[in-house]
Write a protein that holds these residues in place. Structure first.
Motif, short mmCIF file in Angstrom:
data_model
loop_
_atom_site.label_atom_id
_atom_site.label_comp_id
_atom_site.label_asym_id
_atom_site.label_seq_id
_atom_site.Cartn_x
_atom_site.Cartn_y
_atom_site.Cartn_z
N MET A 104 0.84 -1.20 0.00
CA MET A 104 0.00 0.00 0.00
C MET A 104 0.87 1.25 0.00
SD MET A 104 -3.09 -1.26 2.52
CE MET A 104 -4.01 -2.75 2.07
N ALA A 105 0.30 2.37 -0.41
CA ALA A 105 1.04 3.61 -0.60
C ALA A 105 1.68 4.10 0.69
CB ALA A 105 0.11 4.69 -1.16
N VAL A 106 2.78 4.85 0.55
CA VAL A 106 3.46 5.40 1.72
C VAL A 106 2.52 6.29 2.52
CG1 VAL A 106 5.36 6.87 2.49
CG2 VAL A 106 5.74 5.21 0.67
N ALA A 107 1.61 7.00 1.84
CA ALA A 107 0.66 7.87 2.55
C ALA A 107 -0.21 7.06 3.50
CB ALA A 107 -0.22 8.61 1.55
N PHE A 108 -0.59 5.84 3.09
CA PHE A 108 -1.33 4.95 4.00
C PHE A 108 -0.50 4.64 5.23
CE2 PHE A 108 -1.67 0.58 5.51
CZ PHE A 108 -3.01 0.52 5.90
N HIS A 109 0.77 4.33 5.04
CA HIS A 109 1.63 3.96 6.16
C HIS A 109 1.92 5.15 7.07
CE1 HIS A 109 2.36 -0.21 5.00
NE2 HIS A 109 2.29 0.22 3.75
N GLN A 110 1.93 6.36 6.53
CA GLN A 110 2.09 7.54 7.38
C GLN A 110 0.85 7.75 8.24
OE1 GLN A 110 4.98 9.54 7.81
NE2 GLN A 110 3.69 9.97 9.61
N ARG A 111 -0.34 7.57 7.65
CA ARG A 111 -1.57 7.66 8.45
C ARG A 111 -1.59 6.58 9.51
NH1 ARG A 111 -3.74 8.38 3.24
NH2 ARG A 111 -4.60 6.26 3.21
N LEU A 112 -1.08 5.41 9.16
CA LEU A 112 -0.99 4.30 10.10
C LEU A 112 -0.11 4.67 11.30
CD1 LEU A 112 -1.22 1.24 10.83
CD2 LEU A 112 0.68 0.84 9.28
N ARG A 113 1.06 5.22 11.02
CA ARG A 113 1.94 5.63 12.11
C ARG A 113 1.28 6.70 12.97
NH1 ARG A 113 7.76 8.86 11.91
NH2 ARG A 113 8.50 8.17 13.96
N ASP A 114 0.67 7.69 12.33
CA ASP A 114 -0.02 8.74 13.08
C ASP A 114 -1.12 8.13 13.96
OD1 ASP A 114 1.59 10.61 11.85
OD2 ASP A 114 0.09 11.17 10.34
#
Length: 212
Positions: A160-170
């Motif tokens: 999945m896109a890096v943006a998904f993983h950034q939301r995940l971390r947040d």
């Protein structure tokens, strides 16, 4: 029979949860405790079958709502067949992911929101939350690089896109802020032994356990 303790490990892809669970399990066993290690999705025969649906295939295989329902279906079987019996038998249960992952991945990452996850949690998990949740924090790019070096497939979420993983971390950071009495953030960078030492300190202080 004294009921066992429930510890969960959370974090994004490549955070090193599996390594640290094994190390903690070894230390607890050496201290004379009975330990069960398990994982989500999975951890029981029925839940492992559902796991195959979730971690394989294209990134857009399921909608966020369908994913959440599959995770909670697997979780209920896992609770009934593995976690609850082990706790009732006095064992310490160390679980690689639990309900916080569904909140982070589907609630935040897929932007489903907190409300539907909280409603499903109330039905499926009821009051059975961990005594301690260790959230291993890592930057998405670094975690994905680590995860990409692993063999064995099961890379649907990693694709999945890096943006998904950034939301995940947040999402994980927000979960930690909302439940500081249960959750503890541990930086996932650095030497494995240093991270292990931080986790052991948390277990000692939060659960009042002598691991000397």
């Amino acid at each position: 029979m004294v009921r066992g303790k429930f510890i969960t490990f959370e974090g994004g892809e490549g955070a090193g949860k599996t390594t640290q669970i094994k190390r903690l399990a070894d230390r607890l066993s050496a201290a004379g405790l009975q330990v069960t290690t398990t994982r989500e999705p999975g951890g029981s025969p029925g839940a492992e079958q559902i796991r195959a649906l979730l971690v394989n295939g294209p990134a857009d295989r399921w909608s966020a709502t369908t994913e959440a329902l599959l995770h909670f279906a697997a979780r209920r079987d896992h609770l009934e067949k593995t976690i609850i019996p082990a706790l009732d038998a006095g064992q310490w249960v160390l679980c690689d992911r639990f309900v916080d992952s569904t909140m982070a991945y589907q609630g935040y990452g897929h932007e489903l929101g907190r409300e539907i996850i909280e409603k499903l949690q109330a039905i499926v998990v009821e009051q059975l939350l961990p005594e301690l949740t260790i959230i291993m924090d890592i930057a998405p790019e670094e975690g994905l690089e680590r995860a990409g070096s692993r063999a064995g497939g099961e890379d649907r979420y990693e694709s999945m896109a890096v943006a998904f993983h950034q939301r995940l971390r947040d999402g994980f950071l927000d979960i930690a802020r909302r439940a500081p009495e249960r959750c503890a953030l541990v930086p996932a960078r650095g030497a494995i032994e240093v991270i292990e030492s931080q986790i052991l300190d948390l277990v000692r202080t939060r659960l009042n356990l002598d691991l000397t």
